[in-house]
Design a protein around this motif. Structure first.
Motif, PDB file in Angstrom:
ATOM      1  N   VAL A  47      -6.241   3.797  11.518  1.00 21.80           N
ATOM      2  CA  VAL A  47      -6.440   4.721  10.224  1.00 21.80           C
ATOM      3  C   VAL A  47      -5.251   4.925   9.534  1.00 21.80           C
ATOM      4  O   VAL A  47      -4.388   5.348  10.014  1.00 21.80           O
ATOM      5  CB  VAL A  47      -7.074   6.179  10.481  1.00 21.80           C
ATOM      6  CG1 VAL A  47      -7.129   7.043   9.347  1.00 21.80           C
ATOM      7  CG2 VAL A  47      -8.518   6.265  11.171  1.00 21.80           C
ATOM      8  N   THR A  48      -4.978   4.203   8.322  1.00 24.00           N
ATOM      9  CA  THR A  48      -3.894   4.379   7.546  1.00 24.00           C
ATOM     10  C   THR A  48      -3.926   5.524   6.746  1.00 24.00           C
ATOM     11  O   THR A  48      -5.055   5.923   6.245  1.00 24.00           O
ATOM     12  CB  THR A  48      -3.726   2.842   6.746  1.00 24.00           C
ATOM     13  OG1 THR A  48      -4.566   3.024   5.572  1.00 24.00           O
ATOM     14  CG2 THR A  48      -3.681   1.657   7.507  1.00 24.00           C
ATOM     15  N   ALA A  61      -2.929   8.411   7.874  1.00 20.76           N
ATOM     16  CA  ALA A  61      -3.691   9.324   8.823  1.00 20.76           C
ATOM     17  C   ALA A  61      -3.067  10.897   8.501  1.00 20.76           C
ATOM     18  O   ALA A  61      -3.624  11.892   9.066  1.00 20.76           O
ATOM     19  CB  ALA A  61      -3.181   8.917  10.346  1.00 20.76           C
ATOM     20  N   GLY A 115      -7.504  10.828   5.422  1.00 16.51           N
ATOM     21  CA  GLY A 115      -7.278  10.129   6.778  1.00 16.51           C
ATOM     22  C   GLY A 115      -6.976  11.297   8.084  1.00 16.51           C
ATOM     23  O   GLY A 115      -7.550  10.746   8.976  1.00 16.51           O
ATOM     24  N   SER A 143      -9.713  10.946  10.986  1.00 12.68           N
ATOM     25  CA  SER A 143      -8.786  10.708  12.371  1.00 12.68           C
ATOM     26  C   SER A 143      -9.694  11.598  13.384  1.00 12.68           C
ATOM     27  O   SER A 143      -9.854  11.319  14.518  1.00 12.68           O
ATOM     28  CB  SER A 143      -7.317  10.908  12.335  1.00 12.68           C
ATOM     29  OG  SER A 143      -6.974   9.685  11.683  1.00 12.68           O
ATOM     30  N   GLY A 164      -3.052   6.106  14.097  1.00 14.47           N
ATOM     31  CA  GLY A 164      -2.885   6.576  12.867  1.00 14.47           C
ATOM     32  C   GLY A 164      -1.879   6.166  12.263  1.00 14.47           C
ATOM     33  O   GLY A 164      -0.596   6.270  13.094  1.00 14.47           O
ATOM     34  N   ASP A 172       1.122   6.330   9.061  1.00 15.36           N
ATOM     35  CA  ASP A 172       1.409   6.849   7.767  1.00 15.36           C
ATOM     36  C   ASP A 172       2.877   6.677   7.342  1.00 15.36           C
ATOM     37  O   ASP A 172       3.765   6.788   8.435  1.00 15.36           O
ATOM     38  CB  ASP A 172       1.144   8.450   7.684  1.00 15.36           C
ATOM     39  CG  ASP A 172       0.854   8.964   6.515  1.00 15.36           C
ATOM     40  OD1 ASP A 172      -0.462   9.340   5.971  1.00 15.36           O
ATOM     41  OD2 ASP A 172       1.988   9.101   5.553  1.00 15.36           O
ATOM     42  N   LEU A 180      -6.554   4.143   4.109  1.00 19.25           N
ATOM     43  CA  LEU A 180      -6.952   5.187   3.227  1.00 19.25           C
ATOM     44  C   LEU A 180      -5.241   5.295   2.536  1.00 19.25           C
ATOM     45  O   LEU A 180      -5.361   5.989   1.533  1.00 19.25           O
ATOM     46  CB  LEU A 180      -7.339   6.113   3.919  1.00 19.25           C
ATOM     47  CG  LEU A 180      -8.699   6.232   4.431  1.00 19.25           C
ATOM     48  CD1 LEU A 180      -8.748   7.706   5.523  1.00 19.25           C
ATOM     49  CD2 LEU A 180      -9.717   6.136   3.236  1.00 19.25           C
TER      50      LEU A 180
END
Length: 339
Positions: free
Chosen positions: A5-6, A8, A13, A17, A29, A31, A86
Motif C-alpha cells: 500500500v503506497t 500508507a 492509505g 491498510s 506500507g 510513504d 495511493l
C-alpha cells in the motif's frame, strides 16, 4: 495476500491498510512522509496502523515512489501479490504553484510502480485516479464510458496519464490494472487542505470560510469508508479484458487488455452551501462566509455514475453527508481536543 500500500500514512492509505490488516492480509506500507501538510497527522495515522491487533502483519518503509532504485529493491525483496497505489502529489490548486512535483510523484513514481509490478509477477495493480480527469466534460453524471481528453489542471492530466500508462502495461505485459476515480473523499483523519477540514477549523476559530464559485459548486462527496470498501472490492476482483471491446467503436472505460477504470462516488451530488449547512448543524455554530469566484483548475460540478462498479463488484457508496460529516466532527474534536 501480501499487499503493498503506497501512501500508507495518507488519508485513504491508512484506512486501506487497517482494513487489510483486519482481514488478515500482510501489508507493507510505503510513504515518504513529505511536508505537503502536517507530518504529525501522517505519523499519527501511521501509529493507528502500527497499533492494530494484527500489526505483526504490517511493516513500514519510508521511500519516495520516484526513487527508482529503492522501488526496484522493494519489489524484488517482497514479491507482492497485489499493489494498492495511493501515493501521489495531491491537490488541484497546488499544481498551479509547483507543477514539477506532479511530474515527479505522479508520472515518474507511477512508472516505477508499473515496472515493479511487471517484473515481479504482481497479480493486480489498483491505483488512485480522480474525478478531476473529467475536466471540461459537462455531461452528467460522469460515466467511465465518457471521453476524458480535456483536463483543466496538471493534477488531472497526471491522473489521466496514469490511466493511459496502466493501459499500456495491461496491453503489453498482460498486467491487470484497475484505476479508481475518487469523488471528493472526506471523513475522519482527512487531509487538512480539503474543504471540510478547512471549514471546520475556521468555524471553530471564529474565522471566515472561503466559499468558491459563490457556493454554487456541486460535489459528489464520498465518505472514506465507502471509498475503502470500493478499493477492497476492486482489489479482490482482478481486472479482466472486455471480449466485446472494438477498436471501431472504442469504449473508454474498458479494453481488450485486462484494464478497468471505475468511479467511486456517492451518485448524489450536494450543493456546497448544503454541505456547509450540514457542517454548521454538526458543530452547532454558524459560519461567516467569504464568497469568491471559481478558482483556476476547478470544475463547477462533479457527479459520479457508479453503475460499472455496481455491475462488476456489486457495490454502491451510500453514506449520507449527515452521517459522514457528523463522524468527521466527532473525530476532529477528539483529535484536536476541542470542547
Amino acid at each position: 495476500m501480501k499487499v503493498l500500500v503506497t501512501g500508507a500514512a495518507g488519508f485513504i492509505g491508512s484506512h486501506v491498510s487497517l482494513y487489510l490488516l483486519e482481514r488478515g492480509d500482510e501489508v507493507v506500507g510505503l510513504d515518504n512522509l513529505n511536508d505537503y501538510y502536517d507530518v504529525n497527522l501522517k505519523l499519527d495515522r501511521l501509529k493507528r496502523v502500527e497499533q492494530h491487533k494484527n500489526s505483526y502483519n504490517f511493516s513500514f518503509v519510508k521511500v519516495s515512489v520516484e526513487d527508482k532504485e529503492a522501488m526496484e529493491n522493494l519489489f524484488e525483496e517482497h514479491k507482492f501479490d497485489k499493489v494498492v497505489h495511493l501515493a501521489a502529489q495531491a491537490g488541484v490548486r497546488y499544481s498551479l504553484e509547483n507543477p514539477h512535483a506532479y511530474i515527479d510523484a505522479n508520472i515518474v513514481g507511477f512508472m516505477n510502480i508499473l515496472e515493479g509490478c511487471r517484473h515481479n509477477q504482481v497479480k493486480h495493480l489498483v491505483y488512485a485516479s480522480s474525478s478531476s480527469v473529467y475536466g471540461a466534460n459537462e455531461s452528467m453524471p460522469f460515466s467511465v464510458h465518457d471521453n476524458v481528453d480535456h483536463p483543466v489542471s496538471l493534477y488531472a492530466a497526471s491522473k489521466k496519464a496514469n490511466e493511459l500508462m496502466a493501459h499500456t502495461y495491461s496491453h503489453l505485459f498482460n498486467l491487470p490494472t484497475t484505476g479508481l476515480r475518487f469523488f471528493t473523499v472526506y471523513g475522519p483523519w482527512g487531509r487538512p487542505d480539503m474543504a471540510l477540514f478547512l471549514f471546520t477549523k475556521a468555524i471553530l476559530e471564529d474565522k471566515p470560510i472561503k466559499v468558491f464559485n459563490y457556493g454554487n459548486h456541486k460535489r459528489d462527496f464520498t465518505y472514506i469508508d465507502d471509498i475503502v470498501e470500493g478499493i477492497i472490492r476492486t482489489l479482490d476482483h482482478t481486472a479482466e479484458a472486455n471480449p466485446e471491446w472494438s477498436g471501431k467503436d472504442p469504449d473508454p472505460g474498458t479494453s481488450k487488455a485486462p484494464w478497468r477504470v471505475y468511479n467511486i462516488g456517492n451518485q448524489s451530488p450536494v450543493q456546497l452551501m448544503e454541505y456547509i449547512e450540514t457542517l454548521e448543524d454538526s458543530l452547532g455554530k454558524k459560519a461567516e462566509k467569504e464568497l469568491l469566484p471559481l478558482q483556476m483548475g476547478d470544475v463547477p460540478d462533479t457527479y459520479a455514475d457508479v453503475e460499472a462498479l455496481v455491475k462488476d463488484v456489486d457495490y454502491r457508496p451510500q453514506t449520507t453527508i449527515q452521517t459522514g460529516i457528523g463522524n468527521f466532527v466527532d473525530w476532529y474534536k477528539d483529535y484536536f481536543k476541542v470542547k
